[in-house]
Design a protein around this motif. Structure first.
Motif, PDB file in Angstrom:
ATOM      1  N   GLU A 129       0.814  -1.216   0.000  1.00 34.89           N
ATOM      2  CA  GLU A 129       0.000   0.000   0.000  1.00 34.89           C
ATOM      3  C   GLU A 129       0.849   1.268   0.000  1.00 34.89           C
ATOM      4  N   ALA A 130       2.157   1.124   0.280  1.00 32.26           N
ATOM      5  CA  ALA A 130       3.027   2.288   0.355  1.00 32.26           C
ATOM      6  C   ALA A 130       3.264   2.950  -1.001  1.00 32.26           C
ATOM      7  N   VAL A 131       2.798   2.301  -2.091  1.00 32.64           N
ATOM      8  CA  VAL A 131       2.977   2.897  -3.422  1.00 32.64           C
ATOM      9  C   VAL A 131       2.287   4.256  -3.528  1.00 32.64           C
ATOM     10  N   GLU A 132       1.299   4.516  -2.629  1.00 37.70           N
ATOM     11  CA  GLU A 132       0.612   5.803  -2.683  1.00 37.70           C
ATOM     12  C   GLU A 132       1.565   6.967  -2.404  1.00 37.70           C
ATOM     13  N   PHE A 133       2.695   6.688  -1.745  1.00 37.93           N
ATOM     14  CA  PHE A 133       3.627   7.760  -1.418  1.00 37.93           C
ATOM     15  C   PHE A 133       4.401   8.253  -2.644  1.00 37.93           C
ATOM     16  N   TYR A 134       4.284   7.533  -3.782  1.00 38.17           N
ATOM     17  CA  TYR A 134       4.884   8.043  -5.020  1.00 38.17           C
ATOM     18  C   TYR A 134       4.289   9.403  -5.395  1.00 38.17           C
ATOM     19  N   GLU A 135       3.081   9.654  -4.900  1.00 38.58           N
ATOM     20  CA  GLU A 135       2.403  10.919  -5.176  1.00 38.58           C
ATOM     21  C   GLU A 135       3.207  12.126  -4.671  1.00 38.58           C
ATOM     22  N   LEU A 136       4.106  11.883  -3.717  1.00 34.80           N
ATOM     23  CA  LEU A 136       4.897  12.982  -3.143  1.00 34.80           C
ATOM     24  C   LEU A 136       5.976  13.493  -4.091  1.00 34.80           C
ATOM     25  N   GLY A 137       6.217  12.737  -5.195  1.00 32.01           N
ATOM     26  CA  GLY A 137       7.113  13.244  -6.220  1.00 32.01           C
ATOM     27  C   GLY A 137       8.566  12.854  -6.091  1.00 32.01           C
ATOM     28  N   PHE A 138       8.877  11.855  -5.257  1.00 31.11           N
ATOM     29  CA  PHE A 138      10.256  11.380  -5.126  1.00 31.11           C
ATOM     30  C   PHE A 138      10.428  10.078  -5.901  1.00 31.11           C
ATOM     31  N   ASP A 139      11.639   9.860  -6.446  1.00 31.86           N
ATOM     32  CA  ASP A 139      11.864   8.751  -7.370  1.00 31.86           C
ATOM     33  C   ASP A 139      11.619   7.385  -6.745  1.00 31.86           C
ATOM     34  N   ASN A 140      11.966   7.230  -5.480  1.00 31.20           N
ATOM     35  CA  ASN A 140      11.881   5.911  -4.869  1.00 31.20           C
ATOM     36  C   ASN A 140      11.529   6.056  -3.396  1.00 31.20           C
ATOM     37  N   PHE A 141      11.042   4.976  -2.799  1.00 27.83           N
ATOM     38  CA  PHE A 141      10.814   4.988  -1.357  1.00 27.83           C
ATOM     39  C   PHE A 141      11.407   3.726  -0.743  1.00 27.83           C
ATOM     40  N   TYR A 142      11.688   3.802   0.562  1.00 25.14           N
ATOM     41  CA  TYR A 142      12.347   2.708   1.267  1.00 25.14           C
ATOM     42  C   TYR A 142      11.490   2.309   2.456  1.00 25.14           C
ATOM     43  N   PRO A 143      10.797   1.165   2.387  1.00 21.65           N
ATOM     44  CA  PRO A 143       9.981   0.713   3.531  1.00 21.65           C
ATOM     45  C   PRO A 143      10.867   0.128   4.627  1.00 21.65           C
ATOM     46  N   ILE A 144      10.674   0.599   5.839  1.00 27.55           N
ATOM     47  CA  ILE A 144      11.473   0.100   6.962  1.00 27.55           C
ATOM     48  C   ILE A 144      10.599  -0.017   8.213  1.00 27.55           C
ATOM     49  N   SER A 145      11.147  -0.651   9.225  1.00 27.99           N
ATOM     50  CA  SER A 145      10.571  -0.592  10.571  1.00 27.99           C
ATOM     51  C   SER A 145      11.676  -0.122  11.505  1.00 27.99           C
ATOM     52  N   ALA A 146      11.556   1.125  11.993  1.00 29.83           N
ATOM     53  CA  ALA A 146      12.598   1.688  12.854  1.00 29.83           C
ATOM     54  C   ALA A 146      12.713   0.922  14.161  1.00 29.83           C
ATOM     55  N   ILE A 147      11.597   0.343  14.623  1.00 35.71           N
ATOM     56  CA  ILE A 147      11.619  -0.389  15.891  1.00 35.71           C
ATOM     57  C   ILE A 147      12.393  -1.697  15.754  1.00 35.71           C
ATOM     58  N   SER A 148      12.075  -2.482  14.719  1.00 37.65           N
ATOM     59  CA  SER A 148      12.726  -3.785  14.557  1.00 37.65           C
ATOM     60  C   SER A 148      14.014  -3.705  13.742  1.00 37.65           C
ATOM     61  N   GLY A 149      14.143  -2.653  12.942  1.00 35.87           N
ATOM     62  CA  GLY A 149      15.332  -2.491  12.113  1.00 35.87           C
ATOM     63  C   GLY A 149      15.202  -3.086  10.723  1.00 35.87           C
ATOM     64  N   SER A 150      14.084  -3.744  10.417  1.00 35.33           N
ATOM     65  CA  SER A 150      13.932  -4.367   9.085  1.00 35.33           C
ATOM     66  C   SER A 150      13.934  -3.289   8.001  1.00 35.33           C
ATOM     67  N   GLY A 151      14.673  -3.548   6.933  1.00 37.28           N
ATOM     68  CA  GLY A 151      14.754  -2.615   5.810  1.00 37.28           C
ATOM     69  C   GLY A 151      15.756  -1.499   5.991  1.00 37.28           C
ATOM     70  N   SER A 152      16.268  -1.312   7.220  1.00 32.49           N
ATOM     71  CA  SER A 152      17.171  -0.184   7.445  1.00 32.49           C
ATOM     72  C   SER A 152      18.530  -0.400   6.765  1.00 32.49           C
ATOM     73  N   GLY A 153      18.927  -1.664   6.615  1.00 33.82           N
ATOM     74  CA  GLY A 153      20.204  -1.952   5.954  1.00 33.82           C
ATOM     75  C   GLY A 153      20.203  -1.526   4.498  1.00 33.82           C
ATOM     76  N   ASP A 154      19.110  -1.853   3.770  1.00 32.11           N
ATOM     77  CA  ASP A 154      19.005  -1.448   2.365  1.00 32.11           C
ATOM     78  C   ASP A 154      19.007   0.079   2.238  1.00 32.11           C
ATOM     79  N   LEU A 155      18.313   0.731   3.163  1.00 37.05           N
ATOM     80  CA  LEU A 155      18.282   2.199   3.154  1.00 37.05           C
ATOM     81  C   LEU A 155      19.680   2.764   3.351  1.00 37.05           C
ATOM     82  N   LEU A 156      20.415   2.248   4.335  1.00 34.24           N
ATOM     83  CA  LEU A 156      21.739   2.789   4.637  1.00 34.24           C
ATOM     84  C   LEU A 156      22.742   2.510   3.528  1.00 34.24           C
ATOM     85  N   ASP A 157      22.563   1.381   2.823  1.00 31.60           N
ATOM     86  CA  ASP A 157      23.433   1.108   1.665  1.00 31.60           C
ATOM     87  C   ASP A 157      23.375   2.262   0.666  1.00 31.60           C
ATOM     88  N   GLU A 158      22.167   2.773   0.430  1.00 34.08           N
ATOM     89  CA  GLU A 158      21.981   3.867  -0.536  1.00 34.08           C
ATOM     90  C   GLU A 158      22.403   5.213   0.053  1.00 34.08           C
TER      91      GLU A 158
END
Length: 435
Positions: A129-158
């Motif tokens: 459902e996060a695809v709706e955030f494309y409306e904000l006009g940024f090329d890409n988005f990074y889904p994460i969970s700050a509490i558990s840390g999931s997805g944060s590694g891919d974000l930090l790589d970039e």
């Protein structure tokens, strides 16, 4: 050169949680109440061997009647201006909001590279459902969970790929830390802003405006140190909410990790019991101390007003009375540079090393003039003294019967050390050891 990553977004999307995740420790206060973070808050992190500073900001508010709204917006703007990369955090569970659109509109005008980060993406449905955030006009988005840390590694790589340098210079390394502490609403943030010459911290007449301990690099007039503004410390029975409890704990921790503590009091209220508690905390942790009486412009003065005021404080903090007491007005900037000069003098005193030959020459003469009094017919003979290799001034006096030396004589030797070698503002420890 330092790499700087700023975390921005509307209130309560998890900025401070992500900040703590990147630092791998609970540095920023996290609470379900929106607006907990008000000032910029700095920390240090690294990923794949590349180090960078992280800036946590208050929630970006639009159209709110909150008294802090305009000030928080200023803090966010300052954070974005000094950042290399901006992490724009949104709430995946709540979905796209009008306020997210307002923040996005603002960020699209900035020159920095912006990463759209969808937080609280704890399951596949939210990620889809996060695809709706494309409306904000940024090329890409990074889904994460700050509490558990999931997805944060891919974000930090970039993120680290976008940083301008793979080397990091920590501006705080080896610099003295000077902490401004005191009760709420005595003018700590006003003094910080006046010294820095910018609105670094939010200032209002509401007690408890500052909630975290805020570190800033000070580099002016030949002085360089880390200046730490803290939340006001109240008595335990007046700390009514969890949020304020954590603020007070952060302030206490800042005092413990500092080199010099500037204890600020309100001239119109005088020296109170809580000021005494802060003083004892600094003394117990062997910190240099400077007492600053703020709002001196509001006090009606006579010929000896300042001298009498200082004398009353000295009586209350006895026996450690060798402490600088300054009278300032942070609002009008009266004598504020004297605070910096005095704090750095105290830091010099705190690091002072006395040659053993000079120490013995002076102190053995003082001991000969006034030897330790006899106890139960026993005479204490002190033959030698030296400064111990500690971070703060500590001295060892070698004698035949250390157990018979009383506190009064210990204070005499301490006063002689202060008189001869200038340890103003610094707690001294005197030890007696068996020769």
């Amino acid at each position: 050169m330092s790499n700087i990553v700023a975390i921005v977004g509307r209130p309560n999307v998890g900025k401070s949680t992500l900040f703590n995740r990147l630092l791998q420790r609970r540095e920023a206060i996290v609470d379900s109440i929106s607006g907990v973070t008000r000032d910029r808050h700095y920390g240090k992190s690294d990923w794949n061997g590349i180090e960078f500073s992280v800036v946590d900001t208050g929630g970006y508010l639009v159209g709110s009647e909150d008294i802090f709204e305009e000030e928080i917006r200023k803090q966010v703007q300052l954070a974005i201006d000094e950042a290399d990369v901006v992490l724009f955090l949104v709430d995946g569970q709540e979905g796209l909001t009008d306020m997210d659109k307002e923040v996005a509109k603002y960020l699209r005008k900035s020159k920095q590279e912006v990463f759209l980060v969808v937080n609280k993406a704890d399951n596949a449905r939210i990620i889809q459902e996060a695809v709706e955030f494309y409306e904000l006009g940024f090329d890409n988005f990074y889904p994460i969970s700050a509490i558990s840390g999931s997805g944060s590694g891919d974000l930090l790589d970039e993120v680290v790929k976008a940083l301008p340098t793979d080397s990091y210079e920590d501006p705080y390394e080896e610099l003295p830390k000077i902490t401004i502490a005191g009760r709420p609403n005595v003018g700590k943030s006003t003094l910080t802003n006046a010294l820095l010459g910018e609105e670094r911290n939010i200032v209002t007449n509401i007690a408890g405006t500052t909630r975290d301990s805020i570190q800033t690099l000070y580099k002016k007039f030949g002085h360089e140190f880390v200046l730490v503004d803290t939340a006001g410390i109240r008595k335990k029975n007046k700390v009514s909410e969890d949020l304020e409890f954590y603020s007070v704990m952060r302030s206490i921790r800042s005092i413990e990790y500092s080199d010099i503590v500037i204890i600020m009091i309100d001239a119109t209220l005088g020296w109170e019991s809580q000021d005494m508690n802060i003083f004892h905390l600094a003394q117990k942790n062997k910190k240099g101390v400077v007492i600053v009486v703020n709002k001196w412009d509001l006090v009606e003065k006579e010929t000896n007003t300042m001298k009498q005021y200082a004398s009353r404080i000295s009586e209350k903090i006895a026996p450690f009375t060798d402490v600088p007491i300054l009278f300032v007005s942070a609002l009008t900037k009266q004598r504020i540079l004297k605070v910096v000069e005095t704090a750095m003098e105290v830091q010099t005193n705190r690091k002072k090393r006395i040659k053993t030959s000079k120490l013995n020459e002076v102190m053995l003469e003082a001991i000969a003039k006034y030897p330790p009094p006899s106890i139960k017919g026993k005479y204490v003979k002190i033959k030698y003294c030296t400064q111990l290799p500690t971070q703060t001034p500590q001295f060892a006096f070698f004698c035949n019967l250390p157990q018979y030396v009383r506190d009064a004589y210990r204070r005499y030797l301490e006063n002689q050390l202060r008189k001869e070698f200038d340890f103003t503002g610094v707690p001294i420890e005197v030890h007696f050891r068996q020769k």
